[in-house]
Design a protein around this motif. Structure first.
Motif, PDB file in Angstrom:
ATOM      1  N   GLY A  38      73.946  23.683  26.655  1.00 40.94           N
ATOM      2  CA  GLY A  38      72.528  24.008  26.545  1.00 40.94           C
ATOM      3  C   GLY A  38      71.655  23.031  27.308  1.00 40.94           C
ATOM      4  N   SER A  39      72.301  22.196  28.107  1.00 46.55           N
ATOM      5  CA  SER A  39      71.551  21.231  28.913  1.00 46.55           C
ATOM      6  C   SER A  39      72.434  20.755  30.056  1.00 46.55           C
ATOM      7  CB  SER A  39      71.143  20.030  28.056  1.00 46.55           C
ATOM      8  OG  SER A  39      72.297  19.429  27.498  1.00 46.55           O
ATOM      9  N   ILE A  40      71.787  20.201  31.083  1.00 45.24           N
ATOM     10  CA  ILE A  40      72.521  19.675  32.232  1.00 45.24           C
ATOM     11  C   ILE A  40      73.533  18.631  31.772  1.00 45.24           C
ATOM     12  CG2 ILE A  40      72.248  18.262  34.320  1.00 45.24           C
ATOM     13  CD1 ILE A  40      71.426  21.219  34.669  1.00 45.24           C
TER      14      ILE A  40
ATOM     15  N   THR B 285      69.812  25.593  36.634  1.00 40.44           N
ATOM     16  CA  THR B 285      70.245  24.447  37.445  1.00 40.44           C
ATOM     17  C   THR B 285      69.456  23.175  37.141  1.00 40.44           C
ATOM     18  OG1 THR B 285      68.765  25.218  39.184  1.00 40.44           O
ATOM     19  CG2 THR B 285      71.079  25.882  39.327  1.00 40.44           C
ATOM     20  N   THR B 286      68.473  23.255  36.260  1.00 41.29           N
ATOM     21  CA  THR B 286      67.777  22.071  35.753  1.00 41.29           C
ATOM     22  C   THR B 286      67.112  22.440  34.425  1.00 41.29           C
ATOM     23  OG1 THR B 286      65.936  20.514  36.089  1.00 41.29           O
ATOM     24  CG2 THR B 286      65.769  22.642  37.192  1.00 41.29           C
ATOM     25  N   ASP B 287      66.825  21.394  33.633  1.00 39.53           N
ATOM     26  CA  ASP B 287      66.209  21.625  32.315  1.00 39.53           C
ATOM     27  C   ASP B 287      64.703  21.421  32.328  1.00 39.53           C
ATOM     28  OD1 ASP B 287      68.879  21.747  31.554  1.00 39.53           O
ATOM     29  OD2 ASP B 287      68.917  19.706  30.734  1.00 39.53           O
ATOM     30  N   ILE B 288      64.138  21.000  33.472  1.00 40.76           N
ATOM     31  CA  ILE B 288      62.771  20.454  33.414  1.00 40.76           C
ATOM     32  C   ILE B 288      61.656  21.465  33.695  1.00 40.76           C
ATOM     33  CG2 ILE B 288      63.644  18.187  34.096  1.00 40.76           C
ATOM     34  CD1 ILE B 288      62.282  18.626  36.841  1.00 40.76           C
ATOM     35  N   ALA B 289      61.960  22.747  33.670  1.00 38.82           N
ATOM     36  CA  ALA B 289      60.899  23.701  34.010  1.00 38.82           C
ATOM     37  C   ALA B 289      60.737  24.851  33.023  1.00 38.82           C
ATOM     38  CB  ALA B 289      61.115  24.237  35.420  1.00 38.82           C
ATOM     39  N   PRO B 290      60.601  24.541  31.711  1.00 35.90           N
ATOM     40  CA  PRO B 290      60.295  25.641  30.788  1.00 35.90           C
ATOM     41  C   PRO B 290      59.033  26.371  31.264  1.00 35.90           C
ATOM     42  CG  PRO B 290      59.904  23.486  29.758  1.00 35.90           C
ATOM     43  CD  PRO B 290      60.657  23.244  31.023  1.00 35.90           C
TER      44      PRO B 290
ATOM     45  N   ASP C 297      62.012  29.327  33.858  1.00 34.20           N
ATOM     46  CA  ASP C 297      63.474  29.340  33.802  1.00 34.20           C
ATOM     47  C   ASP C 297      64.085  30.597  34.408  1.00 34.20           C
ATOM     48  OD1 ASP C 297      64.178  26.786  32.987  1.00 34.20           O
ATOM     49  OD2 ASP C 297      63.710  27.221  30.889  1.00 34.20           O
TER      50      ASP C 297
ATOM     51  N   THR D 152      64.721  28.565  37.620  1.00 32.39           N
ATOM     52  CA  THR D 152      65.788  27.552  37.531  1.00 32.39           C
ATOM     53  C   THR D 152      67.145  28.239  37.395  1.00 32.39           C
ATOM     54  OG1 THR D 152      65.680  27.380  35.109  1.00 32.39           O
ATOM     55  CG2 THR D 152      64.233  25.937  36.362  1.00 32.39           C
TER      56      THR D 152
END
Lengths: 689, 689
Positions: free
Chosen positions: A456-458, A523-528, A531, A534
């Motif tokens: 659920g995360s990188i 491919t990254t977690d930083i853009a809610p 997504d 991402t």
């Protein structure tokens, strides 16, 4: 379904109908299978183009057919019901009665109106004849696949009976007076199996028929559907036939029903098609076919209604969703699902554990095999085409997630982990897997083996919990195949780009090339809030590597439930990812659409450019923001450069110039020599790089 | 600039100011370089997190500093002007007078108001001392780079003078009374070159200083900027240090000024920094640094105004644009650019041929070297930091585009192709390239060698025209380097996924590892209206392979000019692509942000999750659509599962359970053995796959 709730709501769901801008619905009736009408969408190009209409794959069903009458109250015509019955081996019976808990014990005041029409469910009358299980490709016993055959589809020796067009489909099915009881053979149904002599009615699933060498109508249907009538198009544009890096995929230039049968027999492709989903327009999921996409919908305890969900389904398929998963978790789950299936031309998938959980007050500890099994039967009878089953979440793997940054994020996975821990027992899904197979096989419900331990995360990507589960899914695939069930495998999740490829490689190896079905990956977690993007990046890449179906992610992922607009954004984003993957794999016909649109762009055929795009409405609206006047639709300039100057126009001069050089000079072979003459000593043959 | 037009518009541009939600602006003053204030954005996390503020790279300039006073009429403080002058080797002089054609001969009625403040331009007082040209890495003569040094930045032996903090920056520069005439040395400027003894004032560009072994303030500035003070963060989370596949990139754990100097000396990185852009906060573009993104803005003959363009610039950098290109093509080009540069803390790039074309009525045939040269001088004096110059579009290559589906789509490329054909002459950009270098070197304007023959469709990707030009750009790179100019190389365009990697490989080989700067690439042509996504996929991939800066594409690409919202969507999409690339390359600090956000997500610290995201406003708005109540911001559930059940909560049970196992049992080494005991015979060690 015999005891309807008091209707709290008399309004029928409103759905979007009518053709997509610039397109018309057409149907192809294949030679040799006259009972089939294969739907396509034709994009009509402007006369100045001198090009024929452009045909595209169409998942939208009758809703985009201006000639069709849509009545959500009645549901779609159940044409496929005939195919199932004429194959035989099935019986109609009184289905399980709907129980209050099926709808979360909703009060009459909050109960959604029950779907008006009742259909008696069908089931297999006999156990699977299959034994032995794991079949190394090429599928044991199945004839060699003429993968490069360009011959028109022809009946397979055994499947001859399938091609009779004697049995013309009855427009609507009456649930009574036919095929009662296990012993009574269907009245007017042709029995192709007698030809085969393996004991009529012993076969039920598409996998069983495929292994027996029998080509079903579903197989013929998807073969034509995949071909898009591309033979002519490719003949017109041989140079557009894709190159590409296929990573082992083998997509023939022309898909034959026999190729479809062989891929299914090998377990490399599935046709999710519950025998009780008569409304279905069959589609195929496999690495050697067009990459497909799934759209998730569903209400929750917090929000949404039946009306919204039915429209979300219709809206999702309008823009290209190939399958739809109903992930409802709130009240009225059963009723919502019934409305969706009866109106859905695409396969519907569910996660049965969600409903099972609702039946025990949302407490995973109270889950029992009996309760779960009863839920499977409920959904099998409704016509759900594939089930996500998290049977790979085993007690021994659960501790492997303890040190993760985001633990277990799969809802089904965490439910089962909780159950295993609370009882300190192995998962009942794992221990009862044989029984689950026997049950799903009776209705030909396909497995979507869930990745309950997906990252659920990188930080958690590709860890041991994830891959331990994947190995287990491989073992379960063998069992399901031995039981005659079709199988696909679910995949992650959150994975950085450099860790994506190994996911595909491990899945192919562990699961005998069963179709992979991934969620993104992000491919990254930083853009809610973004997504869909991402994950669209990861989806395009893993689709290229070989994933057969991409589960969309909407902009609302991690933040809320998608609304109608989010569903469209998610679907279009994933159509982009799937098409980019087809191009990169070298799908023989994928580039035809890019070329057609680029020609339109280059010729300033604005309307053609809009209509050839994945979303003509948005393309038109964006253009009109800057240049609203209709005149500009034919103007030979755009807002980027303005009327004074245009780069596209200059290329005509280039062509005129090139025309002054003789063919030899312009010929690729002689250009570099020419450059040297012209002082082009810097020129180096690109091919030599 | 001494003859202002009559103001037709007295309103000053309105720009967006104030901190990004949940963040505050901070400045770091590095030890040993006390005149420098390095800007960062700190995301303040909730107390319950127990985590310190999270520091991120900040390109937004003073606009997000709540303590700063923004006056667009005055422009930003010109702190960097001092650095340039104290290095010496420059002179102030009366700049070229603004001519009516600089603004497209706009009538007084339509003339935009001239920027109120006038600055006298600076230029080099001597020719470049550099000779020889092509320098194979490691850069000849430059000391070995201590790539793994973790020592704090320290003055290089030669660069000592650079570290004096005697010269405190004057808040504003007065254009008069200083450094008149070529011979007069700057009054209070330290002359570090005397130390070096290579003839004071002979050096001007960052490349020249780097090769001379001198570390400039710009180099110190970018070193600290790239580090993000990550030493402490990495110390806290060693396991977060990226693995990844770098494809030859070598990003040290800690960036030192000496490493920056060495990368610039090798030509592997550039600091685009015109000596007349005193408002600049320096940044670096190179494969061994954070992947950067560019946002294109600019009006056209059809639409837009000065006010809009200045706000677009401020808006673009607020969301993370590292550089901005002003691609204006209509009237008021000169005035628009002046307003933008005077208010821009990021490097500004242009395509001078666009303005040159406006000066000859949009007719490429009328272009002359003199007219083009005059335009370069005009823009050099204004402070443009990099020029796109399409000197690789050579007459011999033009016929190679004749059979393309979309011909030549680069505006600059087609202008030059048209000129070459009309005169049947080799490009004057190619033939006069030496003179162009000498001119740009005087102001340290960096080259962005344009890919005028880039493919405009999937069909044209990687063709011989494209690669022939790339080879030429490699030759021109050698010449520019020999002249002391900094260089980056522009790349495509439209490229299917399987053809992306070879673009990077050929560029590195042909151009001696000069930074690559690509437009996307778009991975399919069929989604106008969504080309930020079709290109975001390609951008993430080519960024992973080694592209140093990604030029954004907005949803309006091919359809119209981007508005403010499109600019934000494009920037956020490309921040995603750049970050996904940093992760995949194994940038040592990239994953810190993913982990921080994922921890917040897992802990249901909603506000922290929003604030750590690339777009806190959108994340918050999406969440509030479903769960508007403030209470839900702290609620331990979300709208996906509802309050009754939450997968995240279950993981706590898993941890409690794992805690009951002793460390040895939970230890990775012993888990598989444990599984066998527990009946986990299916378990296979993931590492062995």
């Amino acid at each position: 379904m015999n005891k309807p709730f008091l209707p709290s709501d008399l309004v029928a769901p409103k759905v979007t109908t009518g053709p997509v801008q610039g397109s018309r619905k057409i149907y192809i009736v294949p030679e040799g299978a006259l009972v089939l009408r294969i739907p396509f969408r034709e994009i009509v190009l402007s006369e100045t183009s001198g090009e024929p209409p452009f045909r595209v794959y169409d998942s939208s069903g009758p809703y985009t057919d201006s000639a069709a009458t849509i009545d959500v109250e009645k549901g779609l015509p159940r044409l496929r019901d005939e195919w199932v019955k004429e194959r035989g081996g099935v019986e109609a019976y009184d289905g399980r009665a709907v129980k209050p808990e099926d709808n979360g014990n909703v009060s009459d005041a909050h109960a959604a109106r029950v779907f008006p029409t009742v259909h008696r469910p069908l089931r297999a009358i006999s156990p699977s004849p299959l034994r032995g299980g794991w079949r190394e490709a090429p599928g044991g016993g199945s004839p060699q696949s003429p993968e490069l055959s360009t011959a028109p589809p022809s009946p397979s020796p055994q499947g001859g009976g399938e091609f009779s067009d004697a049995a013309t489909p009855s427009p609507r099915l009456r649930g009574e007076g036919w095929g009662e009881g296990p012993q009574q053979a269907p009245a007017q149904a042709a029995d192709p199996l007698s030809v085969e002599g393996t004991g009529g009615g012993n076969l039920l699933t598409q996998l069983e028929y495929a292994r027996a060498g029998i080509i079903t109508k579903e197989m013929i249907y998807v073969a034509h559907r995949e071909n898009l009538g591309r033979a002519e198009a490719l003949a017109r544009a041989k140079d557009a036939i894709g190159d590409g890096e296929s990573f082992g995929a083998e997509i023939p230039e022309h898909i034959t029903p026999e190729f479809v049968r062989d891929e299914i027999a090998r377990g490399r492709a599935i046709i999710p098609a519950n025998i009780n989903h008569g409304e279905l327009e069959p589609m195929i999921i496999g690495r050697n076919f067009l990459v497909k996409i799934n759209a998730n919908i569903g209400n929750s305890a917090v929000t949404s209604s039946v009306e919204e969900e039915v429209e979300k389904m219709v809206w999702a398929i309008r823009w290209g969703a190939d399958t739809v998963m109903d992930l409802s978790t709130g009240r009225n789950i059963h009723t919502t699902r019934e409305w969706i299936i009866r109106n859905s031309p695409v396969p519907i998938g569910t996660v049965p554990i969600y409903q099972a959980l609702e039946k025990c007050d949302g407490d995973p500890v109270k889950l029992t095999w009996e309760l779960y099994r009863d839920t499977l039967i409920e959904q099998c009878e409704q016509g759900v085409d594939y089930f996500t089953i998290h049977a790979g979440v085993r007690l021994p793997f659960v501790p492997l997630t303890a040190n993760r940054v985001t633990g277990i994020v799969s809802r089904g996975g965490s439910i089962m982990a909780k159950w295993c821990l609370a009882h300190h027992k192995e998962s009942f899904l794992y221990e009862r897997f044989d029984e689950i197979c026997d049950l799903m096989r009776k209705y030909d419900v396909s497995f979507s083996l869930g990745d309950g331990l997906r990252p659920g995360s990188i930080a958690d990507a590709n860890d041991r919990a994830q891959f331990a589960e994947l190995e287990t899914l491989g073992e379960l695939t063998k069992i399901a195949w031995a039981k005659g069930c079709q199988v696909m495998i679910e995949g992650p999740g959150h994975v950085p780009m450099h860790k994506i490829k190994v996911n595909m490689e491990k899945q192919l190896k562990a699961c005998g090339e069963a179709p992979f079905y991934t969620l993104g990956p992000l491919t990254t977690d930083i853009a809610p809030g973004y997504d869909h993007i991402t994950s669209g990046i990861g989806a395009a890449m893993i689709g290229w590597y070989g994933t057969a179906m991409l589960c969309y992610v909407t902009p609302k992922e991690h933040l809320g439930l998608p609304n109608r607009d989010d569903v469209k954004t998610g679907v279009i984003t994933y159509k982009i990812a799937a098409h980019a993957a087809d191009l990169a794999k070298g799908h023989p016909a994928a580039q035809l659409r890019d070329d057609a649109l680029s020609r339109a762009r280059f010729d300033f055929r604005w309307q053609d450019q809009f209509n050839l795009s994945l979303d003509p409405d948005t393309a038109t609206a964006f253009h009109d923001e800057t240049l609203p006047k209709d005149a500009h639709k034919v103007a030979h300039f755009c807002s980027m450069c303005g009327p004074k100057f245009c780069s596209m126009k200059i290329t005509q001069d280039v062509r005129d110039y090139a025309a002054t050089l003789n063919d030899k000079e312009i010929g690729m072979a002689d250009m570099s020599e020419k450059f040297r003459k012209m002082g082009g000593e810097l020129y180096i043959d690109a091919e030599k790089q």
